[in-house]
Design an enzyme around this catalytic site. Sequence first.
Site, PDB file in Angstrom:
ATOM      1  N   ASN A 147       5.851   1.587  -5.632  1.00 39.56           N
ATOM      2  CA  ASN A 147       6.219   1.129  -6.960  1.00 39.56           C
ATOM      3  C   ASN A 147       5.315   1.673  -8.070  1.00 39.56           C
ATOM      4  O   ASN A 147       5.782   1.965  -9.173  1.00 39.56           O
ATOM      5  CB  ASN A 147       6.198  -0.407  -6.988  1.00 39.56           C
ATOM      6  CG  ASN A 147       7.126  -0.975  -8.029  1.00 39.56           C
ATOM      7  OD1 ASN A 147       8.095  -0.327  -8.432  1.00 39.56           O
ATOM      8  ND2 ASN A 147       6.844  -2.176  -8.488  1.00 39.56           N
ATOM      9  N   PRO A 174       0.827  -1.212   0.000  1.00 35.74           N
ATOM     10  CA  PRO A 174       0.000   0.000   0.000  1.00 35.74           C
ATOM     11  C   PRO A 174       0.859   1.259   0.000  1.00 35.74           C
ATOM     12  O   PRO A 174       1.876   1.334   0.701  1.00 35.74           O
ATOM     13  CB  PRO A 174      -0.796  -0.125   1.306  1.00 35.74           C
ATOM     14  CG  PRO A 174      -0.812  -1.591   1.594  1.00 35.74           C
ATOM     15  CD  PRO A 174       0.506  -2.106   1.114  1.00 35.74           C
ATOM     16  N   GLU A 175       0.473   2.235  -0.796  1.00 34.08           N
ATOM     17  CA  GLU A 175       1.242   3.477  -0.892  1.00 34.08           C
ATOM     18  C   GLU A 175       0.599   4.551  -0.025  1.00 34.08           C
ATOM     19  O   GLU A 175      -0.417   4.326   0.641  1.00 34.08           O
ATOM     20  CB  GLU A 175       1.377   3.873  -2.365  1.00 34.08           C
ATOM     21  CG  GLU A 175       1.992   2.727  -3.173  1.00 34.08           C
ATOM     22  CD  GLU A 175       2.541   3.111  -4.528  1.00 34.08           C
ATOM     23  OE1 GLU A 175       2.870   4.291  -4.742  1.00 34.08           O
ATOM     24  OE2 GLU A 175       2.660   2.213  -5.386  1.00 34.08           O
ATOM     25  N   LYS A 235       3.996   6.001   4.577  1.00 30.67           N
ATOM     26  CA  LYS A 235       3.385   4.676   4.685  1.00 30.67           C
ATOM     27  C   LYS A 235       3.169   4.254   6.138  1.00 30.67           C
ATOM     28  O   LYS A 235       2.960   3.072   6.418  1.00 30.67           O
ATOM     29  CB  LYS A 235       4.261   3.646   3.961  1.00 30.67           C
ATOM     30  CG  LYS A 235       4.415   3.931   2.470  1.00 30.67           C
ATOM     31  CD  LYS A 235       5.269   2.863   1.792  1.00 30.67           C
ATOM     32  CE  LYS A 235       5.445   3.169   0.308  1.00 30.67           C
ATOM     33  NZ  LYS A 235       6.212   2.112  -0.383  1.00 30.67           N
ATOM     34  N   ARG A 267      13.179  10.530  10.248  1.00 23.32           N
ATOM     35  CA  ARG A 267      13.953   9.784   9.246  1.00 23.32           C
ATOM     36  C   ARG A 267      13.226   9.644   7.905  1.00 23.32           C
ATOM     37  O   ARG A 267      13.732   8.969   7.000  1.00 23.32           O
ATOM     38  CB  ARG A 267      14.342   8.412   9.791  1.00 23.32           C
ATOM     39  CG  ARG A 267      13.201   7.447  10.046  1.00 23.32           C
ATOM     40  CD  ARG A 267      13.764   6.088  10.459  1.00 23.32           C
ATOM     41  NE  ARG A 267      12.736   5.080  10.602  1.00 23.32           N
ATOM     42  CZ  ARG A 267      12.330   4.564  11.752  1.00 23.32           C
ATOM     43  NH1 ARG A 267      12.899   4.971  12.885  1.00 23.32           N
ATOM     44  NH2 ARG A 267      11.378   3.639  11.787  1.00 23.32           N
ATOM     45  N   ARG A 326      12.150  -4.208  -6.511  1.00 20.27           N
ATOM     46  CA  ARG A 326      10.797  -4.193  -7.065  1.00 20.27           C
ATOM     47  C   ARG A 326      10.861  -4.073  -8.581  1.00 20.27           C
ATOM     48  O   ARG A 326      11.816  -3.507  -9.134  1.00 20.27           O
ATOM     49  CB  ARG A 326       9.988  -3.012  -6.494  1.00 20.27           C
ATOM     50  CG  ARG A 326       9.889  -2.968  -4.978  1.00 20.27           C
ATOM     51  CD  ARG A 326       9.131  -4.159  -4.400  1.00 20.27           C
ATOM     52  NE  ARG A 326       7.771  -4.222  -4.887  1.00 20.27           N
ATOM     53  CZ  ARG A 326       6.756  -3.504  -4.407  1.00 20.27           C
ATOM     54  NH1 ARG A 326       6.982  -2.639  -3.410  1.00 20.27           N
ATOM     55  NH2 ARG A 326       5.540  -3.622  -4.895  1.00 20.27           N
TER      56      ARG A 326
END
Length: 268
Positions: free
Chosen positions: A165, A2-3, A52, A125, A257
Site C-alpha cells: 500500500n 510488510p512490503e 512478500k 504465480r 486498502r
Amino acid sequence: MPEGHTLFRLAREQQSAFAGREVHVTSPQGRFAGQAELLDGRVLDEVTSYGKHLFAFFGPDVVHVHLGLYGKFTSGTGLPPEPRGALRMRWEGPGEDGEGVWTDLRGATACDLITDGEVQLILDRLGPDPLRRSDPAKAFARISRSRVPIGALLMDQAVLAGVGNVYRAEILFRQRMSPFRPGRAVTAEEWTAMWADLVVLMRAGVKAGRIVTTERADRERRRGPALREDAHYVYRRAGLPCRICGTEVRTEVMVGRNLFWCPTCQAV
C-alpha cells in the site's frame, strides 16, 4: 503489511545469522511443532525472499513464510527471552562468531514446510520483483491489456511482487499518475519510468529499513534523515495539503486498502 523490501532485508539478516550452521527449531505455540521437529538440528542452507514471501532451505525441505498483515520477526543475540503468547516458530543458533543468536516469528499468515517444487509453484504465480533481476515487461504485458485501475493492478502480486500500500500510493504520486487510470492507458514509457523508480525506492528501503519516498527539497526539514512526518508524499496524509501543489490529499478504499492521492497532481 510488510512490503517486499522488509522481506528482502529479513532474508539477508537471517542468511547472515544462521546459514551454514545447525539451527535449533521449535514452536512454543505448537502450531508448527511437527514441522519444527523435522527441522530441529539440521543445517540451514540458504534464506531468500521474493516479493512478500520468505523461503528458508533446509536441504529438500523449505520453510515458507508470508507475514500477511500482522506477522513479525524479532531477533536478538544471547539467550532468547522466555516464550510468551502465540510464538509460532523460534530459531536458535551459535551465530557467526559463536555468540548465540535467535529469531522469533509471530502472527504470520503462512508458516509452512514445503518442497522445492512447491516453492516454484509459488514463484510461478507471482509477477516480477523490483528487488530481483526480474523482467518488467512481464508486468506490463498484463497491465497493458487490463481495464482495471493501475492503483489496483499495483497491489496484485500476480502482476507485481513486493509492492504494497505504501509503495503503491507513493510511486503513483511520484509519477504523477492517477490511481484510477485503466492499466491499458498506461504507456510503455510510463511503465518503464515507474519500474525504474520502484527499483530505486525499494533498494533504498532495504538499505534504510524504512520507506522514504520524498525528495529532500519537498520536506519540512531538509537536512539529516527524513522525519517520520516527512517520509511520504500522500500515504496516510489524507486531509493534509499536497507537498507540491497544496491541494488536499484524498483517500478512499481500493482493493481492500486505503488509497491516498492528490487529485491535482494526479488528475485523471
